[in-house]
Design a protein around this motif. Structure first.
Motif, PDB file in Angstrom:
ATOM      1  N   ILE A 197       1.939   7.983  -4.405  1.00 44.60           N
ATOM      2  CA  ILE A 197       0.929   8.955  -4.859  1.00 44.60           C
ATOM      3  C   ILE A 197       0.024   9.305  -3.681  1.00 44.60           C
ATOM      4  O   ILE A 197      -0.461   8.413  -2.975  1.00 44.60           O
ATOM      5  N   LEU A 198      -0.154  10.602  -3.484  1.00 40.91           N
ATOM      6  CA  LEU A 198      -1.098  11.061  -2.463  1.00 40.91           C
ATOM      7  C   LEU A 198      -2.338  11.582  -3.178  1.00 40.91           C
ATOM      8  O   LEU A 198      -2.254  12.510  -3.991  1.00 40.91           O
ATOM      9  N   PHE A 199      -3.470  10.978  -2.916  1.00 39.52           N
ATOM     10  CA  PHE A 199      -4.733  11.443  -3.486  1.00 39.52           C
ATOM     11  C   PHE A 199      -5.370  12.381  -2.476  1.00 39.52           C
ATOM     12  O   PHE A 199      -5.598  11.998  -1.319  1.00 39.52           O
ATOM     13  N   GLU A 200      -5.648  13.589  -2.935  1.00 37.78           N
ATOM     14  CA  GLU A 200      -6.132  14.633  -2.026  1.00 37.78           C
ATOM     15  C   GLU A 200      -7.626  14.869  -2.246  1.00 37.78           C
ATOM     16  O   GLU A 200      -8.024  15.490  -3.231  1.00 37.78           O
ATOM     17  N   MET A 227       0.844  -1.204   0.000  1.00 36.70           N
ATOM     18  CA  MET A 227       0.000   0.000   0.000  1.00 36.70           C
ATOM     19  C   MET A 227       0.875   1.248   0.000  1.00 36.70           C
ATOM     20  O   MET A 227       1.006   1.935   1.002  1.00 36.70           O
ATOM     21  N   ALA A 228       1.509   1.556  -1.132  1.00 31.92           N
ATOM     22  CA  ALA A 228       2.423   2.700  -1.114  1.00 31.92           C
ATOM     23  C   ALA A 228       1.673   4.029  -1.186  1.00 31.92           C
ATOM     24  O   ALA A 228       2.210   5.056  -0.809  1.00 31.92           O
ATOM     25  N   ASN A 229       0.441   4.012  -1.651  1.00 32.04           N
ATOM     26  CA  ASN A 229      -0.280   5.270  -1.835  1.00 32.04           C
ATOM     27  C   ASN A 229      -1.147   5.596  -0.617  1.00 32.04           C
ATOM     28  O   ASN A 229      -1.490   4.714   0.170  1.00 32.04           O
ATOM     29  N   VAL A 230      -1.498   6.872  -0.523  1.00 37.98           N
ATOM     30  CA  VAL A 230      -2.390   7.301   0.553  1.00 37.98           C
ATOM     31  C   VAL A 230      -3.504   8.151  -0.063  1.00 37.98           C
ATOM     32  O   VAL A 230      -3.242   8.999  -0.921  1.00 37.98           O
ATOM     33  N   THR A 231      -4.722   7.912   0.361  1.00 39.25           N
ATOM     34  CA  THR A 231      -5.846   8.739  -0.065  1.00 39.25           C
ATOM     35  C   THR A 231      -6.402   9.444   1.170  1.00 39.25           C
ATOM     36  O   THR A 231      -6.759   8.790   2.148  1.00 39.25           O
ATOM     37  N   VAL A 232      -6.432  10.748   1.095  1.00 41.51           N
ATOM     38  CA  VAL A 232      -6.936  11.541   2.222  1.00 41.51           C
ATOM     39  C   VAL A 232      -8.337  12.031   1.875  1.00 41.51           C
ATOM     40  O   VAL A 232      -8.549  12.639   0.825  1.00 41.51           O
ATOM     41  N   ILE A 233      -9.278  11.743   2.751  1.00 39.38           N
ATOM     42  CA  ILE A 233     -10.639  12.248   2.526  1.00 39.38           C
ATOM     43  C   ILE A 233     -11.164  12.868   3.820  1.00 39.38           C
ATOM     44  O   ILE A 233     -10.668  12.554   4.910  1.00 39.38           O
ATOM     45  N   GLY A 234     -12.174  13.700   3.698  1.00 39.81           N
ATOM     46  CA  GLY A 234     -12.816  14.267   4.881  1.00 39.81           C
ATOM     47  C   GLY A 234     -13.850  13.277   5.404  1.00 39.81           C
ATOM     48  O   GLY A 234     -14.608  12.710   4.620  1.00 39.81           O
ATOM     49  N   GLY A 235     -13.895  13.067   6.704  1.00 42.15           N
ATOM     50  CA  GLY A 235     -14.806  12.082   7.287  1.00 42.15           C
ATOM     51  C   GLY A 235     -16.118  12.679   7.766  1.00 42.15           C
ATOM     52  O   GLY A 235     -17.001  11.955   8.230  1.00 42.15           O
ATOM     53  N   GLN A 236     -16.254  14.014   7.682  1.00 45.06           N
ATOM     54  CA  GLN A 236     -17.500  14.658   8.134  1.00 45.06           C
ATOM     55  C   GLN A 236     -18.046  15.545   7.003  1.00 45.06           C
ATOM     56  O   GLN A 236     -18.193  15.061   5.885  1.00 45.06           O
ATOM     57  N   ALA A 260       2.199  15.246   1.726  1.00 48.96           N
ATOM     58  CA  ALA A 260       2.660  15.647   0.388  1.00 48.96           C
ATOM     59  C   ALA A 260       4.178  15.782   0.361  1.00 48.96           C
ATOM     60  O   ALA A 260       4.816  15.519  -0.660  1.00 48.96           O
ATOM     61  N   SER A 261       4.745  16.171   1.487  1.00 48.36           N
ATOM     62  CA  SER A 261       6.197  16.355   1.514  1.00 48.36           C
ATOM     63  C   SER A 261       6.918  15.006   1.380  1.00 48.36           C
ATOM     64  O   SER A 261       8.108  14.958   1.165  1.00 48.36           O
ATOM     65  N   ARG A 262       6.175  13.906   1.512  1.00 51.70           N
ATOM     66  CA  ARG A 262       6.804  12.585   1.409  1.00 51.70           C
ATOM     67  C   ARG A 262       6.301  11.799   0.194  1.00 51.70           C
ATOM     68  O   ARG A 262       6.624  10.626   0.047  1.00 51.70           O
ATOM     69  N   ALA A 263       5.514  12.469  -0.645  1.00 53.11           N
ATOM     70  CA  ALA A 263       4.977  11.782  -1.826  1.00 53.11           C
ATOM     71  C   ALA A 263       5.712  12.273  -3.077  1.00 53.11           C
ATOM     72  O   ALA A 263       6.282  13.362  -3.085  1.00 53.11           O
ATOM     73  N   GLU A 264       5.684  11.463  -4.123  1.00 56.09           N
ATOM     74  CA  GLU A 264       6.273  11.892  -5.398  1.00 56.09           C
ATOM     75  C   GLU A 264       5.224  12.588  -6.270  1.00 56.09           C
ATOM     76  O   GLU A 264       5.557  13.387  -7.133  1.00 56.09           O
ATOM     77  N   VAL A 265       3.962  12.265  -6.053  1.00 49.82           N
ATOM     78  CA  VAL A 265       2.878  12.867  -6.837  1.00 49.82           C
ATOM     79  C   VAL A 265       1.702  13.162  -5.900  1.00 49.82           C
ATOM     80  O   VAL A 265       1.406  12.356  -5.017  1.00 49.82           O
ATOM     81  N   ARG A 314       0.364   5.630  13.532  1.00 49.74           N
ATOM     82  CA  ARG A 314       0.618   4.685  12.449  1.00 49.74           C
ATOM     83  C   ARG A 314       0.867   5.484  11.181  1.00 49.74           C
ATOM     84  O   ARG A 314       0.020   6.291  10.792  1.00 49.74           O
ATOM     85  N   ASP A 315       2.038   5.332  10.574  1.00 44.84           N
ATOM     86  CA  ASP A 315       2.395   6.098   9.388  1.00 44.84           C
ATOM     87  C   ASP A 315       1.668   5.547   8.164  1.00 44.84           C
ATOM     88  O   ASP A 315       1.928   4.417   7.745  1.00 44.84           O
ATOM     89  N   PRO A 316       0.758   6.327   7.570  1.00 47.30           N
ATOM     90  CA  PRO A 316      -0.016   5.811   6.427  1.00 47.30           C
ATOM     91  C   PRO A 316       0.870   5.347   5.267  1.00 47.30           C
ATOM     92  O   PRO A 316       0.564   4.384   4.593  1.00 47.30           O
ATOM     93  N   PHE A 317       2.010   6.044   5.039  1.00 48.75           N
ATOM     94  CA  PHE A 317       2.868   5.668   3.914  1.00 48.75           C
ATOM     95  C   PHE A 317       3.685   4.402   4.209  1.00 48.75           C
ATOM     96  O   PHE A 317       4.253   3.808   3.313  1.00 48.75           O
ATOM     97  N   ALA A 318       3.769   4.035   5.482  1.00 45.15           N
ATOM     98  CA  ALA A 318       4.628   2.888   5.833  1.00 45.15           C
ATOM     99  C   ALA A 318       3.890   1.556   5.681  1.00 45.15           C
ATOM    100  O   ALA A 318       4.492   0.507   5.769  1.00 45.15           O
ATOM    101  N   ASP A 319       2.595   1.618   5.437  1.00 45.34           N
ATOM    102  CA  ASP A 319       1.830   0.377   5.388  1.00 45.34           C
ATOM    103  C   ASP A 319       2.119  -0.444   4.135  1.00 45.34           C
ATOM    104  O   ASP A 319       2.313   0.114   3.079  1.00 45.34           O
TER     105      ASP A 319
END
Ligand code: IMP
Length: 429
Positions: A217-220, A1-10, A24-29, A424-429
């Motif tokens: 990839i970070l999905f924003e 799971m190299a990517n992370v998707t950030v969404i609003g939960g409310q 973002a500072s740790r993502a390539e895209v 828990r680091d999301p990018f480390a999973d």
């Protein structure tokens, strides 16, 4: 799971900006996949504050930033935002910013229609950002939209513009508005095309290549799950799917691209715009949350409605959006409260519900059932480890995890990037 998707939960405004900036500072895209310039992210880097609405947050640090096909793009707002960032010293070039050729455009009459409808709606107002988001998505699914790639073919747009203008002229006539000035529209499109086209790319290729290389990839995401057009408090929602699944369809990647889904969740609840809000507080505590949390909209400056944490809603959000872990934000806003309430279920007509009913009238009628916890007199502001949190605050967080059936990955205790407890680091999973 190299990517992370950030969404609003409310209902949006959960404090995504800070978390997205850190990731973002740790993502390539960094890629946006839905919404448009109705979003508002504030990034503080060093002494500089950047306000982003349409551009992905990675742009401020020079990370490759992609606007996916799921976004609706106002080309004039795009230019204004790029120019504003450039004036702040940020290099924005086709090398670090790509826009999907297939993005539908938000045109001036979309904005008009959004405002006309809102003004005519009386008590039925949705309270939109009036940016033309809904009307532009309507034209997309109505197969009438002008898209970014059309800007390279303006001479061939005749029949398409005929259809689009005929549709909008009929709507405008209903509001007593003049017809679209077609000559002006064509002139304006011709003028803006030169600015937008250098950024236009088949971004699905860029992203698939990045993935093949193993780039992170970070999905924003923008807005929040409760504003999702399918899963939110319909009709008081935005016009896109705000759940993590859209990261794939809204960029041109397969469904397993989303990776770790990080749901950003505020330690209490806020909402801008109209619509049901079961735990809303119309009292001094609501005022206090608004003041301490500086709850004013980034885009429209509107005062946000405030209320207690609603575990029913967040549990539902985590389930429908497939959230892996949450980032709990603004915990410090609750500091000093004698008691804190968490909504654990609803009462509706003698029944107890563990989920939000589908119908708007039922959503408006549900009464929250609260669990009351002791607050904490200490400050949590700026805490960077569990050891720096009062025991009662930890108890509150643990109870939230239990009720929403989702673990906490991060706790944010101030707007500063470093004031974060990383579980828990999301990018480390
Ligand atoms: P629209 O997206 O402008 O059509 O607005 C629809 C609803 O979504 C309104 O209640 C807006 O206040 C809300 N909304 C849209 N974008 C955001 C956002 O970025 N944060 C919070 N609420 C939003």
């Amino acid at each position: 799971m190299a990517n992370v998707t950030v969404i609003g939960g409310q209902w949006g405004d959960e404090g995504k900006g800070k978390i997205v900036d850190w990731l973002a500072s740790r993502a390539e895209v960094v890629a946006r996949f839905q919404g448009g310039h109705n979003a508002g992210h504030t990034l503080v880097v060093g002494n500089e504050t950047y306000k982003l609405s349409l551009l992905p947050s990675g742009i401020v640090r020079g990370t490759l930033s992609v606007i996916g096909n799921g976004v609706v793009l106002d080309p004039w707002a795009f230019r204004a935002e790029v120019e504003r960032l450039r004036a702040q010293g940020v290099a924005v070039t086709p090398e670090n910013l790509q826009v999907a050729e297939t993005c539908p455009l938000i045109l001036p009459f979309h904005r008009d229609l959004d405002a006309l409808r809102e003004d005519a709606s009386g008590s039925g107002k949705i309270g939109t950002t009036r940016r033309g988001i809904g009307p532009a998505y309507e034209d997309k699914v109505g197969r009438r939209a002008i898209r970014v790639c059309d800007l390279a073919h303006l001479g061939e747009l005749g029949a398409q513009l005929d259809r689009l203008c005929a549709h909008h002229d009929a709507l405008r006539a209903g509001f007593g508005e003049p017809r679209i000035d077609r000559a002006r529209l064509e002139r304006d499109l011709g003028e803006i095309a030169g600015f937008v086209l250098p950024f236009a790319r088949p971004v699905w290729i860029t992203l698939n290549e990045a993935r093949a290389r193993g780039d992170r990839i970070l999905f924003e995401g923008a807005q929040g799950v409760l504003l999702d057009v399918d899963h939110g408090t319909y009709p008081f929602v935005t016009s896109s799917n705000t759940i993590a699944g859209t990261a794939a369809g809204g960029t041109g990647l397969g469904p397993n691209a989303a990776g770790f889904v990080l749901g950003i969740v505020k330690a209490y609840t806020t909402r801008v715009g109209a619509g049901p809000f079961p735990t809303e507080l119309d009292d001094a505590i609501g005022e206090r949350l608004g003041e301490r949390g500086r709850e004013f909209g980034t885009v429209t400056g509107r005062k946000r409605r405030c209320g207690w944490f609603d575990a029913v809603l967040v549990r539902q959000s985590c389930a429908v959006a497939g959230v892996t872990g949450i980032a709990l934000t603004k915990l410090d806003v609750l500091d000093g409260l004698e008691e804190i309430r968490i909504c654990t279920a609803y009462r509706l007509g003698g029944e107890t519900l563990g989920h939000l009913p589908a119908h708007a009238a039922d959503q408006a009628a549900v009464e929250p059932i609260y669990e009351v916890m002791d607050g904490w007199p200490e400050s949590t502001h700026g805490a960077r480890s569990w050891a720096q949190l009062p025991a009662q605050a930890i108890k509150y967080i643990r109870r939230i995890e239990e009720l929403i059936r989702c673990p906490v990955a991060l706790v944010s205790t101030s707007p500063e990037r470093e004031d974060t407890i990383l579980v828990r680091d999301p990018f480390a999973d």
